[in-house]
Design an enzyme around this catalytic site. Structure first.
Site, PDB file in Angstrom:
ATOM      1  N   ASP A 125       1.775   4.801  10.012  1.00  0.00           N
ATOM      2  CA  ASP A 125       2.438   4.560  11.478  1.00  0.00           C
ATOM      3  C   ASP A 125       3.623   4.928  11.516  1.00  0.00           C
ATOM      4  O   ASP A 125       4.468   5.378  10.554  1.00  0.00           O
ATOM      5  CB  ASP A 125       2.077   3.289  11.659  1.00  0.00           C
ATOM      6  CG  ASP A 125       2.166   2.835  13.074  1.00  0.00           C
ATOM      7  OD1 ASP A 125       2.349   3.694  13.792  1.00  0.00           O
ATOM      8  OD2 ASP A 125       1.975   1.647  13.447  1.00  0.00           O
ATOM      9  N   TYR A 190       3.437   0.239  -3.343  1.00  0.00           N
ATOM     10  CA  TYR A 190       4.342   0.194  -2.006  1.00  0.00           C
ATOM     11  C   TYR A 190       5.500  -0.701  -2.388  1.00  0.00           C
ATOM     12  O   TYR A 190       5.518  -1.457  -3.073  1.00  0.00           O
ATOM     13  CB  TYR A 190       3.645  -0.382  -0.917  1.00  0.00           C
ATOM     14  CG  TYR A 190       2.452   0.582  -0.106  1.00  0.00           C
ATOM     15  CD1 TYR A 190       3.002   1.453   0.903  1.00  0.00           C
ATOM     16  CD2 TYR A 190       1.339   0.736  -0.801  1.00  0.00           C
ATOM     17  CE1 TYR A 190       2.190   2.383   1.587  1.00  0.00           C
ATOM     18  CE2 TYR A 190       0.298   1.647  -0.102  1.00  0.00           C
ATOM     19  CZ  TYR A 190       0.862   2.369   1.009  1.00  0.00           C
ATOM     20  OH  TYR A 190      -0.143   3.213   1.701  1.00  0.00           O
TER      21      TYR A 190
END
Length: 510
Positions: A125, A190
């Site tokens: 995103d 991540y």
């Protein structure tokens, strides 16, 4: 307050998976999960070639390659190209033009990524950054490709010449035609950079006080480690089979049943893997969940609640194997400092992640630390019978750091040797991280500015749970636990296995 710098990616040599060494070949690429590109019916005309012909190679043949890229997502509306609105800036839009200008895409294929088999490692995103996204495609290559350049850094630099500063190609590697990075990725790593002010850590705190709060926060984060249904941390409907969908009968006979329920769920889970932060029109308002818990009232009207235990199955809100995810590690590092802002780097490693999963994990952990949610909320939320609305943390400080692969064993595909990135590629990644990513990401570490100020204010106002609803969830959980005493023993064994699988030193996964 302790002071250090944002850490740069650690050079990778090998990565130990729970029971074996993950082995990956330089011919395939050692990082990424991939989601197949959805073809667009819209075609584009090639851009003007006035200023790049001198940097364009001559095509010798077409070859499937995997490109490792890094980017700062701040100025882009996500990774995925938007054909319907060319004015929307995306990473793929910039990359497609750059590859075309470098000579990697023919005029006849430009504007139709489906023709060149384009696939991506993640659909991030807006605001999400990456050091380890991979793009696979069938690219036109020069005759001298990889000659005295096994990592394809010459090709990478040629493409990067046509990219803006905040996007960089690190390597271009030849790939086996059947290599599927999404399916063969066994670990995704991540990092989330969290301002310590959000955790209540102040500049006036002593070292002991800082260590206490970070240790306490780690105890909260560790609750996520293991394999659970993370249905409360995503949009559940995205990972649910369509009950109304009918399979056409073939030759008048009903379709064959899958070999096993487990195999069927596994296939569905693979096909519906959506990487964290997929681009979409957000329905959340100031971090609120986009999926409410609906409870029928006595007068047949609908009442929206924030927490609920399902005492009976809900056919409209089923949980399946597709909602389960395995998290190997969820821990916070020590206090660091960049541009005068204190922060901690949270490492989240797992097999795969669903839409919004990491951001909701962080948002929930912060809410627990700020005593807005109870300490047992994570344990309760990871039970398939609960429906709980949880907060969504900002995306601006989420970074994809790396991935690992386990190549599938097929008769026509022999085993691969394990190798790390070359020093040249490691140096390029480090330089991009320090010179480009750190300065741009650091501006989002100020807790007094956007997005943190608005998010924390909204969190403090809205993310408590109604006591009656919470007590009902606890009651249901206690009854469920009492009916399944063997679950406690299994949980202990699973925790020990998970800890042993990550107890060895783990380098940056590629």
């Amino acid at each position: 307050m302790a002071v250090s710098f944002l850490r740069i990616p650690i050079p990778s040599r090998v990565f130990w998976y729970p029971t074996r060494l993950i082995r990956v070949t330089p011919a395939l690429l050692r990082f990424s999960s991939s989601a197949a590109f959805q073809p667009s019916s819209t075609s584009l005309s090639p851009p003007s070639s006035d200023n790049f012909l001198a940097d364009k190679w001559e095509s010798y043949r077409k070859k499937k390659v995997v490109i490792r890229i890094g980017y700062v997502g701040t100025d882009y509306r996500g990774l995925q190209i938007q054909r319907d609105d060319p004015s929307i800036k995306t990473i793929e839009g910039e990359l497609e033009v750059a590859i075309y200008k470098a000579g990697g895409i023919r005029d006849s294929n430009y504007g139709d990524l489906h023709k060149i088999g384009w696939a991506r490692s993640s659909r991030t995103d807006k605001g999400v950054h990456s050091l380890a996204t991979s793009i696979s495609l069938k690219m036109e290559i020069p005759e001298t490709a990889w000659k005295d350049d096994p990592q394809g850094t010459v090709l990478a630099k040629c493409i990067s010449k046509h990219l803006p500063e905040n996007i960089r190609v690190f390597s271009v590697l030849p790939s086996n035609r059947r290599f599927d990075p999404r399916r063969e990725c066994t670990l995704r790593k991540y990092s989330y950079l969290l301002p310590v002010d959000v955790l209540g850590i102040k500049n006036s705190f002593t070292s002991d006080e800082i260590d206490y709060h970070i240790t306490d926060f780690n105890e909260i984060l560790k609750e996520f480690e293991g394999e659970y249904p993370f249905h409360n941390y995503t949009q559940r409907s995205r990972y649910r089979r369509k009950s109304e969908q009918k399979i056409k009968q073939r030759n008048g006979r009903p379709p064959r049943e899958p070999k096993s329920i487990k195999a069927s769920e596994s296939e569905f889970r693979e096909e519906n893997h959506i990487e964290i932060g997929e681009e979409e029109e957000e329905k959340e308002v100031d971090g609120e969940s986009d999926e409410h818990v609906v409870t029928p009232d006595s007068d047949n009207s609908q009442v929206y609640s924030r927490a609920k235990w399902l005492y009976e199955p809900d056919e409209t809100d089923k949980i399946s194997g597709a909602h389960f995810r395995k998290v190997f590690r969820c821990r916070s590092g020590k206090l660091e400092n960049s541009l005068g802002f204190g922060f901690v780097e949270i490492s989240i490693w797992g097999e795969s992640f669903m839409l919004h999963q990491i951001r909701k994990m962080i948002g929930t952990a912060v809410a627990v630390k700020r005593e807005l949610l109870p300490r047992d909320i994570i344990r309760l939320s990871l039970n398939k019978f609960t429906r709980i609305v949880l907060p969504l943390a900002p995306s601006e400080v989420l970074i994809l750091r790396g991935n690992s692969f386990e190549v599938r064993r097929l008769p026509e595909r022999p085993g691969m040797e394990a190798t790390g990135e070359s020093e040249e590629v490691e140096k390029e990644i480090e330089e991009f991280y320090r010179a480009v990513m750190v300065p741009q990401v650091s501006i989002f570490l100020d807790s007094e500015k956007s997005p943190w100020k608005e998010w924390v204010d909204h969190l403090d106002r809205n993310d408590g749970l109604i006591d009656e609803e919470l007590e009902d969830v606890r009651k249901g959980w206690e009854e469920w636990k009492a009916a399944k005493p063997w679950m406690n023993l299994k949980k202990t064994e699973d925790d020990e296995e998970a800890l042993s699988s990550v107890s060895v030193p783990i380098h940056q996964a590629l």
